[in-house]
Design an enzyme around this catalytic site. Structure first.
Site, PDB file in Angstrom:
ATOM      1  N   GLU A 125       0.832  -1.207   0.000  1.00  0.00           N
ATOM      2  CA  GLU A 125       0.000   0.000   0.000  1.00  0.00           C
ATOM      3  C   GLU A 125       0.870   1.263   0.000  1.00  0.00           C
ATOM      4  OE1 GLU A 125      -4.054  -1.610   2.121  1.00  0.00           O
ATOM      5  OE2 GLU A 125      -2.496  -0.844   3.439  1.00  0.00           O
ATOM      6  N   GLU A 205      -6.831  -7.451  -0.727  1.00  0.00           N
ATOM      7  CA  GLU A 205      -7.253  -7.403   0.669  1.00  0.00           C
ATOM      8  C   GLU A 205      -8.745  -7.100   0.694  1.00  0.00           C
ATOM      9  OE1 GLU A 205      -5.085  -4.877   3.303  1.00  0.00           O
ATOM     10  OE2 GLU A 205      -3.135  -5.760   2.820  1.00  0.00           O
TER      11      GLU A 205
END
Length: 571
Positions: A125, A205
């Site tokens: 991320e 995710e």
């Protein structure tokens, strides 16, 4: 430590373990690498292989995961101006050394080399981080290719915005996206397609639950929404990694923290409202997910595996061992570091737990006089005593002033607790301890004796059992050590310990640090004790560090079920 997340490839329906590797868990001290015991990553890979699980490896160097400092080691902060997750020379040097060790170990486990690792994530991320440093990402890309070769599939994971995808992706790394049940699936995958025109759609995710902070309500993600969205993604032919598929526990000091408008520490439990609970037990959410998957492939019929056995061992009454001051020879055998002004945890190389800062009052203060941290330099909670008498606490962002009285030369003790470093966003350079001067009235306090407190070693060596250390006669408030024994029952089953009436602190069972309790703040009210931590045949040693105030009954309760959702005190 190494637990599972589930990845579903709809066309072939492989079961995968998606595995983070926290750098700070393996290199807690710079240059000292630990892959033994619960840090044995290769044992985990072998176990996954034996059970038919392929592995997606996510080695960071940053992992987030609500883990202390997002997995980055705190010793990086000894360089005061270091820019983490960037092309900063010192950071790149440390990262290169770490990956030289880790990725060399991982190369034989790659699928093309006969192992079960089918792909590897580069960073995590990164588009959510302020630096947006493509030179850094290129450096990581080159490192991964150097140590893992040209054949392994490398990928990135980023959030569902253009900014995150722009800053987090790099040519040569497969770009995936992540999102939860509050997202438009079609729009999210259209965004992924703009950055990755070919290959599978991947939600790397998919949030089946969420984390808790102390003082929050217990997080919950609706089962109907999870199963509905999973079915829609599988119908589109997408690949889905469920985060989390099984909950976990932030044992010891490994919980992270967030910082938005203020510092917010993550609780010990990482149950996450996941399909498999913190103890690995099936939930209604798991059954709903299984029903969705049935629509896309045949799965074995029959009941789910049962929950692991739990046992309510009942009450244990603890005895007072002593306060921190009376136990300093045991807790800080190397003695204090002397400094004119306060030093941080990182400067002392005490990265976790607590430290004691000691000085004397510079003058008589017969009237209540403010003790002030003028630059919000309490990281994170400070427990203040004068001449051994507990006076109260100071807390980061919320309680930066308290009043004290005393005579010139009185001993002022301040025990500072690290509540977990920020794990996400631009505040991950999160030093701990006293970050600046304390002022008493108009006087800057100087001439400090700073004691690193190694409570874990003292507990593990049995030095803090009642009758072994201290007088046991000190007054009741402020940081105190208590101990007791859970008698053997012939069973070593999972259990949950509840500290009703206790205020805030840490619990050890047989030398294992279970994590933090804070029932007054909530929502978590119990700590998970896995059965393997207990002995079925020998007495089990219990140690509690209570930081504020113990109840008069001094009992703790071992229950057969968790309690994670009591509101506590909203802050």
């Amino acid at each position: 430590m190494y637990t599972l997340k589930l990845h579903i490839l709809p066309k072939i329906f492989c079961l995968l373990s998606c595995r983070y590797v926290p750098w700070n868990f393996h290199e807690t001290l710079q240059g000292v690498f630990n892959f033994a015991g619960d840090r044995d990553l290769e044992y985990f890979l072998n176990l996954a292989n034996q059970t038919g699980l392929l592995v997606i490896l996510r080695p960071g160097p940053y992992i987030c995961a609500e883990w202390e400092m997002g997995g980055l080691p705190a010793w990086l902060l000894q360089k005061p101006n270091i820019i983490l997750r960037s092309a900063d020379t010192e950071y790149l040097k440390a990262t290169s050394v770490w990956f030289g060790v880790l990725l060399t170990k991982m190369r034989p486990w790659l699928y093309q080399n006969g192992g079960n690792i089918i792909s590897v994530q580069v960073e995590n991320e990164y588009g959510s981080y302020f630096a947006c440093d493509y030179n850094y990402m290129r450096h990581l890309h080159n490192l991964f290719r150097l140590f893992l070769g040209e054949d392994v599939i490398l990928f990135t994971t980023d959030g569902n915005t253009d900014k995150e995808m722009i800053c987090g992706t790099l040519e040569g790394l497969y770009a995936t996206i992540d999102f939860g049940t509050d997202t438009n699936i079609t729009a999210a995958f259209i965004r992924q397609r703009r950055f990755e025109p070919k290959g599978p759609l991947v939600n790397s995710e998919f949030y089946t639950g969420w984390l808790d902070h102390w003082g929050d309500k217990h997080a919950s993600v609706d089962t109907v929404k999870v199963s509905k969205m999973l079915g829609e993604m599988l119908s589109m032919g997408a690949s889905v990694n469920m985060y989390m598929f099984e909950g976990g526990t932030n044992f010891g000091y490994w919980n992270g923290a967030d910082h938005d408008t203020r510092f917010r520490s993550v609780v010990t439990s990482y149950d996450y409202n996941a399909p498999l609970s913190e103890a690995g037990d099936p939930t209604d959410k798991l059954l709903a997910i299984r029903d969705v998957i049935k629509n896309f492939r045949d799965i074995p019929v029959g009941p789910m595996p049962p929950a692991t056995p739990k046992f309510a061992y009942g009450f244990v009454t603890l005895q007072k061992v002593g306060n921190i001051s009376s136990l300093l020879d045991t807790l800080s055998p190397q003695g204090p570091v002397q400094s004119q002004y306060p030093l941080t945890f990182e400067e002392i190389k005490q990265y976790y737990g607590s430290m004691l800062y000691r000085t004397t009052l510079p003058r008589n203060v017969p009237e209540p006089t403010p003790l002030i941290s003028p630059l919000n330099g309490i990281h994170d909670r400070a427990y203040v005593s004068v001449n051994g008498v507990y006076k109260g606490l100071m807390e980061r962002d919320t309680a930066l002033v308290m009043n004290v009285t005393g005579q010139q030369g009185d001993q002022l003790d301040i025990i500072v607790e690290n509540m977990g470093r920020v794990n996400f966003g631009s505040y991950i350079n999160d030093n701990k301890g006293l970050l600046g001067n304390l002022i008493l009235g108009n006087d800057v306090l100087t001439d400090w004796s700073i004691y690193p407190l190694d409570i874990d070693t003292a507990v593990a060596n049995g030095w803090l059992q009642a009758g072994h250390s201290g007088s046991g006669m000190e007054a009741g408030d402020g940081p105190m050590i208590y101990s007791g024994t859970l008698k053997s029952t012939g069973l070593a089953w999972d259990t949950f310990v509840k500290l009703n009436g206790w205020t805030k602190g840490q619990v050890w069972v047989n030398g294992v640090n279970l994590g933090r309790y804070w029932p007054q703040r909530g929502p978590q009210q119990t700590l998970y004790v896995p059965g393997p931590f207990l002995s079925a045949t020998q007495p089990n040693n219990i140690t509690v560090l209570e930081l504020e105030r113990a109840p008069s009954h001094r009992r703790i309760l071992f229950m057969d079920r968790p309690q994670l959702n009591s509101p506590g005190q909203k802050t």
